[in-house]
Scaffold this motif. Structure first.
Motif: not given
Length: 244
Positions: A238-244
């Protein structure tokens, strides 16, 4: 209408007309009038209201959802010119074929489920009080060769997160199309206030994980033996992209 905007209706007639168009992606104006349980006067009043709110567009008698998800972009790499743009219902067949092509080896399970959902619902875009679905497509000479999809829940507690899938036909890879599609999805999500995107892939798809990591995604968790692929139990990453 923005895809992140939850549709609201001032009358039950307006909701009935909108729901019919939304379920079918596109619908002939006269066909909607025949299908909904409204008098001609009530139908015209409801449709006028939806048009004025920007919920629906009437293109020569064909009704469609009026979702504003961005512009058309053209790119050229090593002599190959391709277009990235919001998908519309005319892309349905090419979109399903492309997703199935990319997931044909049985390892992009989430994409497989997206294709099946498209076929079940027979509509590219969805936007209702429960969920929204946005697609961007890459085309070469008018043919769909790749996609980026965002599945957007409308529940308030989940409205800052979404699931993303992306893929490009094998014969068109190596041209940067996947990266451009990914960036288009990330840019749209950031502009619309999302803080995190998710994508899940089987642990055996190393190329997919490297691609995601190269674009700023991180592993958030692993579900052991979550998939059964070719008779083998495979972990889900399970992968995620988090916005700054």
């Amino acid at each position: 209408m923005d895809a992140v905007e939850r549709p609201t209706f001032e009358t039950s007639a307006a909701m009935e007309v909108y729901q019919h168009v939304e379920r079918h992606g596109t619908a002939a104006r006269h066909r909607v009038r025949e299908m909904v349980d409204l008098s001609p006067e009530a139908f015209e009043e409801a449709l006028t209201h939806l048009l004025s709110k920007g919920y629906i567009e009437d293109d020569g008698g064909t009704l469609t959802l009026a979702l504003d998800v961005g512009s058309v972009e053209q790119h050229t790499t090593d002599g190959l010119t391709y277009t990235i743009r919001p998908a519309h219902n005319d892309d349905f067949e090419g979109l399903v074929q492309t997703i199935r092509n990319v997931s044909s080896d049985g390892t992009y399970v989430v994409a497989e489920s997206v294709a099946e959902q498209l076929l079940y619902e027979d509509a590219v875009t969805r936007h209702n009080t429960v969920e929204s679905r946005v697609f961007f497509v890459a085309t070469v000479d008018g043919e769909v060769v790749g996609w980026c999809h965002l599945d957007i829940p409308q529940l308030d507690k989940l409205r800052e997160t979404a699931q993303l899938t992306v893929g490009v036909r094998e014969e068109q890879r190596g041209q940067g199309i996947g990266s451009q599609l990914m960036q288009r999805g990330l840019d749209w999500a950031k502009a619309n206030g999302y803080r995190k995107l998710y994508n899940s892939v089987p642990a055996i798809t190393e190329n997919a994980m490297v691609f995601l990591e190269d674009h700023g995604w991180n592993t958030e968790g692993i579900r052991r033996n979550h998939y059964s692929i070719d008779g083998e139990q495979v972990d889900e990453v399970m992968m995620a992209y988090t916005f700054d």
